[in-house]
Enzyme design. Structure first.
Site, PDB file in Angstrom:
ATOM      1  N   LYS A  64     -39.397 -64.489   2.422  1.00 34.60           N
ATOM      2  CA  LYS A  64     -39.042 -63.191   1.857  1.00 34.60           C
ATOM      3  C   LYS A  64     -39.638 -62.092   2.712  1.00 34.60           C
ATOM      4  O   LYS A  64     -40.785 -62.175   3.147  1.00 34.60           O
ATOM      5  CB  LYS A  64     -39.549 -63.065   0.425  1.00 34.60           C
ATOM      6  CG  LYS A  64     -39.081 -61.768  -0.252  1.00 34.60           C
ATOM      7  CD  LYS A  64     -39.460 -61.728  -1.721  1.00 34.60           C
ATOM      8  CE  LYS A  64     -40.945 -61.475  -1.915  1.00 34.60           C
ATOM      9  NZ  LYS A  64     -41.293 -61.288  -3.325  1.00 34.60           N
ATOM     10  N   ARG A 107     -39.452 -62.711 -10.815  1.00 40.22           N
ATOM     11  CA  ARG A 107     -40.569 -63.660 -10.731  1.00 40.22           C
ATOM     12  C   ARG A 107     -41.886 -62.967 -11.019  1.00 40.22           C
ATOM     13  O   ARG A 107     -42.812 -63.561 -11.572  1.00 40.22           O
ATOM     14  CB  ARG A 107     -40.577 -64.409  -9.407  1.00 40.22           C
ATOM     15  CG  ARG A 107     -40.805 -63.614  -8.118  1.00 40.22           C
ATOM     16  CD  ARG A 107     -42.230 -63.255  -7.859  1.00 40.22           C
ATOM     17  NE  ARG A 107     -42.537 -63.092  -6.458  1.00 40.22           N
ATOM     18  CZ  ARG A 107     -43.556 -62.381  -6.011  1.00 40.22           C
ATOM     19  NH1 ARG A 107     -44.333 -61.697  -6.855  1.00 40.22           N
ATOM     20  NH2 ARG A 107     -43.796 -62.334  -4.716  1.00 40.22           N
ATOM     21  N   ASN A 156     -45.574 -43.337 -18.243  1.00 42.44           N
ATOM     22  CA  ASN A 156     -45.346 -43.111 -16.825  1.00 42.44           C
ATOM     23  C   ASN A 156     -45.848 -41.721 -16.469  1.00 42.44           C
ATOM     24  O   ASN A 156     -45.880 -40.824 -17.333  1.00 42.44           O
ATOM     25  CB  ASN A 156     -43.856 -43.232 -16.486  1.00 42.44           C
ATOM     26  CG  ASN A 156     -43.614 -43.289 -14.980  1.00 42.44           C
ATOM     27  OD1 ASN A 156     -44.146 -44.154 -14.293  1.00 42.44           O
ATOM     28  ND2 ASN A 156     -42.822 -42.372 -14.466  1.00 42.44           N
ATOM     29  N   GLY A 218     -49.202 -54.595 -10.432  1.00 45.09           N
ATOM     30  CA  GLY A 218     -48.593 -53.630  -9.531  1.00 45.09           C
ATOM     31  C   GLY A 218     -49.237 -53.563  -8.162  1.00 45.09           C
ATOM     32  O   GLY A 218     -48.567 -53.642  -7.136  1.00 45.09           O
TER      33      GLY A 218
END
Length: 312
Positions: A64, A107, A156, A218
């Site tokens: 990837k 994933r 957010n 993250g």
């Protein structure tokens, strides 16, 4: 070589299949070399490129490539773009090209849920999501496969984005609200899941309730961090892979501050999935799961996509 577009890749990766597939992959044997990380500069724009290979004795090799550009938000573009190529590990013949964005997002959310299956309280039902990006949007659906998620809150730094995502979740039949008071929302949550590209802490340890589970998925470089060092104090911390201890700014800060010792990390996902380590011990302890992502997860997802197409 076959090509799987966004829709085909997504259709092969429902969370009720992907979470168990990741559990099996972490319990098995997959070769995962360290990822290659490169800083990219083009004028005033800055990005990071990751190259992540993995292969297994099942006969598959996957690679990837990810381009991460946090500044894309002001352009109205996703901050992450990825491609995935699956090969025959015995011959090197390319088998398929897949939507790397879908694989990465799904994933990552599935690994978050897999960690929670070991670490969140059995009765955890209140989920707080930080972030509104591609991964954040998937977290309620992923976690609903391992816990009875009832109420969802989303925060957010751009409140309008949180409002829009909460509305989307409500349209899907979920009990979701947008919040602006982050401290109050964190104190009320059973599971706090952070899926941002933050470079300075968003969360403070004093906000986390006893018995809560903090999920940090993250940040993935030493320069990125979503939680302050106090989030790790008096908590049992687990990681997706040992690579997190040298790649995650959250963990590096906590180790430097003395609120976490590398030797005290409770285990990796592989150790949890193999039953070599135990997860949550009781309903009152606080747990933390820090993930930086693994090419093992990408390969497990790609095998599901390929298997669907081939009837395997």
């Amino acid at each position: 070589m076959r090509t799987f577009d966004t829709a085909a890749t997504r259709a092969a990766l429902p969370f009720d299949r992907l979470v168990p597939a990741l559990r099996d992959a972490f319990a098995g044997n997959t070769i995962v070399p360290p990822r290659h990380v490169h800083a990219v500069a083009s004028g005033e724009d800055r990005g990071t490129v990751l190259i992540m290979p993995a292969w297994s004795d099942a006969g598959f090799l996957g690679i990837k490539t990810i381009a991460i550009y946090p500044g894309n938000a002001v352009r109205g573009l996703p901050g992450l773009h990825a491609t995935y190529v699956l090969y025959d590990a015995r011959t090197g013949v390319p088998l398929a090209s897949m939507d790397g964005n879908e694989i990465t997002a799904r994933r990552t959310a599935a690994a978050s849920a897999l960690g929670a299956s070991f670490l969140a309280r059995e009765d955890a039902s209140r989920l707080l999501v930080l972030g509104t990006g591609r991964v954040a949007r998937l977290l309620p659906a992923a976690h609903a496969n391992v816990r009875a998620i009832g109420k969802i809150a989303v925060w957010n730094h751009r409140p309008d984005s949180a409002q829009a995502l909460a509305a989307q979740w409500r349209a899907e039949g979920r009990d979701a609200v947008a919040v602006t008071d982050l401290e109050t929302a964190v104190r009320a949550a059973d599971i706090v899941s952070c899926a941002t590209l933050a470079t300075s802490p968003l969360l403070r340890g004093e906000w986390l309730a006893p018995g809560s589970h903090l999920d940090l998925i993250g940040s993935f470089t030493p320069q990125m961090r979503e939680a302050d060092a106090a989030c790790f104090a008096e908590a049992r911390t687990f990681v997706d892979t040992d690579e997190a201890l040298v790649k995650a700014g959250d963990l590096l800060d906590a180790i430097a501050a003395g609120t976490l010792r590398a030797a005290d990390v409770g285990g990796t996902l592989a150790q949890l999935c193999r039953n070599d380590r135990s997860g949550r011990a009781d309903a009152t302890e606080r747990t933390v799961f820090k993930a930086v992502g693994s090419a093992l997860e990408d390969l497990a997802a790609a095998r599901l996509v390929w298997g669907d197409a081939c009837g395997a």
